[in-house]
Design a protein around this motif. Structure first.
Motif, mmCIF file in Angstrom:
data_model
loop_
_atom_site.group_PDB
_atom_site.id
_atom_site.type_symbol
_atom_site.label_atom_id
_atom_site.label_comp_id
_atom_site.label_asym_id
_atom_site.label_seq_id
_atom_site.Cartn_x
_atom_site.Cartn_y
_atom_site.Cartn_z
ATOM 1 N N PRO A 462 58.717 35.738 48.208
ATOM 2 C CA PRO A 462 58.194 36.628 47.169
ATOM 3 C C PRO A 462 57.389 35.868 46.111
ATOM 4 C CG PRO A 462 60.551 36.267 46.877
ATOM 5 C CD PRO A 462 60.191 35.679 48.205
ATOM 6 N N ASP A 463 56.385 36.538 45.558
ATOM 7 C CA ASP A 463 55.553 35.895 44.532
ATOM 8 C C ASP A 463 56.378 35.449 43.323
ATOM 9 O OD1 ASP A 463 53.335 36.290 46.088
ATOM 10 O OD2 ASP A 463 52.722 38.149 45.083
ATOM 11 N N SER A 464 57.432 36.187 43.037
ATOM 12 C CA SER A 464 58.263 35.847 41.872
ATOM 13 C C SER A 464 58.894 34.469 42.029
ATOM 14 C CB SER A 464 59.358 36.889 41.686
ATOM 15 O OG SER A 464 60.207 36.949 42.839
ATOM 16 N N ALA A 465 59.093 34.019 43.289
ATOM 17 C CA ALA A 465 59.700 32.709 43.517
ATOM 18 C C ALA A 465 58.831 31.599 42.933
ATOM 19 C CB ALA A 465 59.914 32.482 45.015
ATOM 20 N N PHE A 466 57.517 31.742 43.075
ATOM 21 C CA PHE A 466 56.608 30.716 42.551
ATOM 22 C C PHE A 466 56.589 30.736 41.018
ATOM 23 C CE2 PHE A 466 55.184 31.695 46.833
ATOM 24 C CZ PHE A 466 55.077 30.423 47.387
ATOM 25 N N ASP A 467 56.733 31.938 40.435
ATOM 26 C CA ASP A 467 56.821 32.016 38.975
ATOM 27 C C ASP A 467 58.092 31.328 38.469
ATOM 28 O OD1 ASP A 467 54.453 33.484 38.559
ATOM 29 O OD2 ASP A 467 55.468 35.356 39.131
ATOM 30 N N HIS A 468 59.198 31.546 39.184
ATOM 31 C CA HIS A 468 60.457 30.919 38.787
ATOM 32 C C HIS A 468 60.380 29.402 38.927
ATOM 33 C CE1 HIS A 468 62.606 34.952 39.808
ATOM 34 N NE2 HIS A 468 62.229 34.921 38.548
ATOM 35 N N ALA A 469 59.719 28.940 39.999
ATOM 36 C CA ALA A 469 59.576 27.491 40.201
ATOM 37 C C ALA A 469 58.730 26.876 39.087
ATOM 38 C CB ALA A 469 58.941 27.208 41.559
ATOM 39 N N ALA A 470 57.646 27.553 38.727
ATOM 40 C CA ALA A 470 56.785 27.043 37.651
ATOM 41 C C ALA A 470 57.549 26.990 36.329
ATOM 42 C CB ALA A 470 55.552 27.937 37.507
ATOM 43 N N THR A 471 58.390 27.992 36.086
ATOM 44 C CA THR A 471 59.202 28.004 34.868
ATOM 45 C C THR A 471 60.177 26.833 34.852
ATOM 46 O OG1 THR A 471 59.065 30.423 34.723
ATOM 47 C CG2 THR A 471 60.852 29.344 33.514
ATOM 48 N N ALA A 472 60.756 26.511 36.020
ATOM 49 C CA ALA A 472 61.671 25.371 36.117
ATOM 50 C C ALA A 472 60.947 24.075 35.754
ATOM 51 C CB ALA A 472 62.242 25.279 37.528
#
Length: 516
Positions: A462-472
């Motif tokens: 899911p696209d949200s996974a990349f947003d979460h990774a960037a936030t990390a």
């Protein structure tokens, strides 16, 4: 530098404003040292790019291939403390040539490796040579230029130190993609042979060596102490935590040995490393500043390529190119900062540089999965400007107040600090990043999809996974930004006017390192 040149440099220190321009002789010596530094520093970053290739070629896992870096690092840690004694005992030219030969021999053997075990063993040989290249090179440069020009020569030496982490991934990617992994090591052979011949011609043998006896007790405490401590710290990358026995046991044992060495060195007449240099206030402040700077800088340096590859899906080669603005910024300010440090001291430049680095890193705190590459490149450029104004002026501050007899210990000390602080910085940031990624399973999924897609078996991410990774990554950059900000505290106490040298007329006249 001829004796007459050196002598005239000494008289200038008394007669009027010194000439801080680097003459042809000093530049030739700098060329020798830079060649060695390029090989030693590039080798670390180039090999890091080849980790996946080693796993495929030798049928090993990530932990096994990581020993190609760990073995090299441990050899560096073990041999660096010997630098000062070796220089006094055998002379800087002999030790430098020996280290070049060891490094080139190790490189050639690495290219011939038939298993992961043989590759690690040959990397240790490389490390034994590489560990002496930087501290001995700094001794040679400092003595050749004299205290009036130490900032300028440190700026020259700083170019490979700052560009290595940027050029390494680009070079490694090109060699592995268009040639083979063997060339990761073979490329050192022609450069090393040129460096050996160049050094033999350009460098002059030391006029005298003091023939000191080696401090056996100090050697048995400091070398294994550093190696064990760094092994424990670096193991945290694999374990993902600092509380695993594999991390704690060697790190604690190593720390105990290092502390024991401190007590020994303060009581011994001629210790392996003279810690009494810390009575020099300027050197002490410079060491503290350098420690905090290196922890923050190398921690952040670990994150940039991982973000570009893991979150944005870029190749190793493209990630290296995206880091180029950082090197360009450093190349602009470094020569200026080096020359001006010799005129007005390091304090103002280091403070300004740290502020610029903080501003550059601050942008990465707000990372997203689609943050503009233009914005990130501009932030890296600003950070590069700050780097060029920071690292080598700190080094110059540490060495400029030392006389010729103190330079070997000072150079060795700064290299021990660099190696230890960079390992701590990389380990701390790696563990924090791993923790931040684990806090959201989707984040880890995004990284795997870009680095090891075969593990997902074609499952959509899911696209949200990349947003979460960037936030990390952004949250991890907060730690690096804070560490850089803390560096302002000791940097505030660095001299903000021209440093007065402790070099005597006798020191100056014994400083030549060029052939006549």
């Amino acid at each position: 530098m001829t004796s007459s040149t050196a002598a005239s440099g000494g008289s200038h220190a008394h007669a009027g404003p010194p000439d801080i321009k680097l003459d042809r002789n000093v530049l030739m010596v700098a060329g020798v040292v830079v060649l060695g530094a390029i090989m030693s520093i590039l080798d670390v970053t180039v090999v890091s790019v080849a980790q996946n290739t080693f796993q495929q070629e030798f049928g090993t896992d990530a932990a096994g291939s990581a020993w190609t870096m760990t073995g090299y690092t441990l050899a560096l840690a073990a041999v660096i403390p010997l630098s000062s004694w070796a220089a006094s005992r055998f002379g800087t030219k002999r030790v430098y040539l020996t280290s070049l030969v060891l490094f080139v021999l190790g490189s050639a053997l690495c290219a011939l490796a038939w298993s992961i075990g043989s590759l690690v063993a040959f990397r240790v040989i490389q490390g034994l040579g590489g560990g002496l290249l930087m501290p001995i090179g700094m001794m040679i440069l400092t003595k050749a230029a004299g205290p009036e020009r130490v900032g300028s020569v440190m700026a020259v030496l700083g170019i490979p130190m700052l560009l290595g982490p940027i050029a390494g991934p680009i070079l490694g990617g090109l060699l592995i993609e268009y040639a083979s992994w063997h060339w990761v090591f073979l490329i050192n052979v022609p450069i090393g042979l040129v460096a050996i011949v160049y050094s033999a011609i350009v460098l002059r043998s030391d006029e005298e060596t003091s023939k000191p006896k080696i401090d056996i007790v100090g050697l048995l405490l400091l070398s294994p102490g550093l190696a064990l401590f760094l092994y424990g710290i670096s193991s945290s990358n694999e374990e993902g935590t600092f509380i695993a026995p594999k991390v704690l046991i060697p790190a604690i044992v190593g720390l105990v040995l290092i502390v024991a060495f401190v007590f020994h060195a303060l009581r011994a007449d001629k210790p392996l490393l003279d810690l009494r240099l810390f009575k020099n206030r300027t050197l002490t402040v410079a060491v503290i500043t350098m420690t905090l700077f290196m922890i923050a800088f190398f921690g952040a340096a670990l994150l940039f390529p991982q973000y570009y590859i893991g979150v944005r899906g870029q190749s190793t080669l493209m990630a290296g190119l995206l880091l180029a603005p950082q090197g360009i910024g450093a190349m602009i300010t470094m020569p200026i900062a080096g020359r001006m440090t010799d005129k007005i001291g390091p304090g103002k430049f280091v403070l300004s540089g740290v502020v610029l680095m903080f501003l550059g890193l601050g942008t990465f705190v707000f990372l997203g999965a689609g943050t503009s590459y233009w914005l990130l490149s501009a932030a890296l450029f600003v950070q590069g400007l700050g780097m060029g104004m920071t690292m080598m002026p700190i080094m110059a501050a540490a060495l400029a107040t030392l006389n010729n007899q103190q330079v070997p210990d000072g150079s060795t000390m700064m290299n021990v600090v660099q190696q230890t602080a960079s390992s701590i910085g990389s380990a701390v940031i790696a563990v924090i990043l791993a923790t931040n990624l684990k806090s959201n399973s989707d984040a880890g999924l995004a990284i795997v999809s870009n680095t090891q897609p075969e593990k997902l078996g074609g499952l959509p991410v899911p696209d949200s996974a990349f947003d979460h990774a960037a936030t990390a990554f952004g949250h991890t950059f907060v730690v690096s930004a804070i560490l850089i900000a803390v560096t302002l505290i000791p940097a505030f106490f660095l001299p903000r006017k021209k440093i007065q040298s402790n070099l005597t007329e006798e020191d100056v006249n014994r400083a030549p390192t060029m052939v006549h």
